[in-house]
Design an enzyme around this catalytic site. Structure first.
Site, short mmCIF file in Angstrom:
data_model
loop_
_atom_site.label_atom_id
_atom_site.label_comp_id
_atom_site.label_asym_id
_atom_site.label_seq_id
_atom_site.Cartn_x
_atom_site.Cartn_y
_atom_site.Cartn_z
N SER A 138 0.82 -1.21 0.00
CA SER A 138 0.00 0.00 0.00
C SER A 138 0.85 1.26 0.00
O SER A 138 1.92 1.31 0.62
CB SER A 138 -0.87 -0.02 1.27
OG SER A 138 -1.40 1.25 1.52
N GLU A 140 0.21 3.59 1.76
CA GLU A 140 0.29 3.98 3.17
C GLU A 140 1.68 3.73 3.75
O GLU A 140 2.05 4.31 4.76
CB GLU A 140 -0.74 3.20 3.99
CG GLU A 140 -2.15 3.73 3.91
CD GLU A 140 -2.31 5.05 4.64
OE1 GLU A 140 -2.01 5.11 5.83
OE2 GLU A 140 -2.75 6.03 4.01
N TYR A 161 -2.00 -0.13 10.72
CA TYR A 161 -2.21 -0.77 9.41
C TYR A 161 -0.95 -0.67 8.56
O TYR A 161 -0.47 -1.66 8.00
CB TYR A 161 -3.40 -0.10 8.70
CG TYR A 161 -3.51 -0.45 7.23
CD1 TYR A 161 -4.13 -1.63 6.82
CD2 TYR A 161 -3.01 0.41 6.24
CE1 TYR A 161 -4.23 -1.96 5.47
CE2 TYR A 161 -3.11 0.09 4.90
CZ TYR A 161 -3.72 -1.09 4.52
OH TYR A 161 -3.82 -1.41 3.18
#
Ligand code: NAP
Ligand code: GDD
Length: 339
Positions: A138, A140, A161
């Site tokens: 990701s 992220e 996460y």
């Protein structure tokens, strides 16, 4: 006759899993998906393909399993002997990961290790397939690293996460280097669709706008409107995931559109598409949607994907918003979306 490839997808009931299953079935794969046992039906995103294929020769199979359960993952891999595994399963909500960090680390982080261990053991115990592995990494991971980010940009995860995804990313690279597994990380930026979960911001907005247009809601409650994301169209991103496993060598790729827009811009575009003036009248701030640490701006430098995979995002921001608003409005019998 060409031998059909078999794929195993974790997270097949999610947004991406459903698009990937469709794509692979179209390409002639036999597709196996792992689903979690739930007390209510959780297959709404894949029911259409399951039913279609049930009547014909069965090319789509579902198996109960969980990324927290190594035994079942191992058994499924040994039984199915897939050519390709796409690990899309995850506790995928960033805000929720602050509430359930340990669970998120277990499923989103250790879950990847469990799949890779099972692939390694399958190979070492004489398994005949050289199983390829795709990890749903990701953007992220980049967290507070300034954009544009590419495959060389440093990671600075800003949530449980993202920390779990960082573990999964590095584990994928390590198993490639240590055991020669064909393992790739697709570092995907946000991608959306009409199948996007309703608590992610884009879908929350398009659903909320449609409910306001239908007279069902008066307000839409949101958190940080200043955050910027690189939003693309999910089905296109699953094509990129598949392409990664078709290359001569395994590698890691950043996948995005190369543009970022703020949550506020998404709100404005969505209200405009619904033909509602004065969005400020309807949008309220609610601090419960803030995160203890925020990711302010993400957009991708996609040169590697363009060069190696010949992949490029096609659907533009405004069109993505319209696709999603039109879908959610139609649910309430409203057909018109402003050009
Ligand atoms: P999603 O809609 O939230 O789907 C997640 C999937 O994982 C669902 O099928 C879910 O099953 C399954 N799952 C959750 N916990 C599990 C567990 N313990 N064991 C097995 N499966 C489990 O997510 P998505 O948007 O399709 O994203 C797919 C993957 O890409 C995720 O790993 C996500 O973190 C990653 N990713 C997504 C984006 C994006 O913008 N969409 C960007 C980068 C990376 P249920 O249906 O039963 O809940
Ligand atoms: N969910 C949500 N709800 N987000 C809000 C809200 C709200 O009411 N109001 C503002 N936001 C802001 C968040 O603070 C964040 O900055 C941005 O909208 C996007 O939030 P999400 O849609 O929840 O997505 P995300 O970027 O945190 O995570 C998604 O994309 C990642 C890829 O970059 C998920 O799909 C992750 O699984 C994925 O890895």
């Amino acid at each position: 006759m060409a031998i059909k490839k078999k794929a195993l997808i974790s997270g097949v009931t999610g947004q991406d899993g459903s698009f990937l299953a469709e794509l692979l079935l179209k390409k002639g794969y036999e597709v196996h998906g792992i689903i979690r046992r739930a007390s209510t039906f959780n297959t709404s995103r894949i029911d259409h393909i399951f039913q279609d294929l049930h009547a014909d020769k069965k090319m789509f199979h579902l198996h109960h399993g969980d990324l927290a359960d190594a035994n079942t993952i191992r058994r499924l891999i040994q039984k199915i002997e897939p050519d390709e595994i796409f690990n899309l399963g995850a506790q995928s909500h960033v805000r929720v990961s602050f509430d359930i960090p340990e669970y998120t680390a277990n499923v989103t982080g250790l879950g990847t290790l469990r799949v890779l261990e099972a692939i390694k053991d399958y190979g070492e115990s004489g398994g005949k397939k050289k199983i390829k592995f795709y990890q749903a990494s990701s953007s992220e991971l980049f967290g507070s690293t300034p954009p544009p980010q590419n495959e060389q940009s440093p990671f600075h995860p800003r949530s449980p996460y993202a920390c779990a995804k960082a573990f999964a990313y590095h584990t994928t690279v390590n198993y490639r280097e240590a055991y020669g597994i064909f393992a790739c990380n697709g570092i995907l930026y946000n991608h959306e669709s009409v199948r996007r979960g309703e608590t992610f911001v884009t879908r929350k907005i398009t659903r909320g706008v449609a409910r306001i247009a239908a007279g069902l809601d008066k307000k839409l409650y949101l958190g940080n409107l200043d955050a910027r994301r690189d939003w693309g169209y999910a089905p296109e991103y699953m094509e990129a995931a598949w392409l990664m496993l078709q290359q001569a060598k395994p590698s890691d790729y950043v996948i995005g559109t190369g543009e970022s827009h703020s949550v506020r811009e998404f709100v404005i575009a969505a209200f405009a598409a619904a033909g509602i003036d004065n969005w400020k009248k309807y949008v309220e701030f609610d601090k419960r949607y803030l995160r203890p640490t925020e990711v302010n701006d993400l957009y991708a430098d996609t040169r590697k994907a363009r060069r190696v995979l010949k992949w490029k995002a096609k659907t533009k921001f405004k069109d993505l918003v319209k696709i999603m608003v039109a879908h959610d409005m139609k649910k309430h019998g409203i057909d018109s979306v402003k050009k």
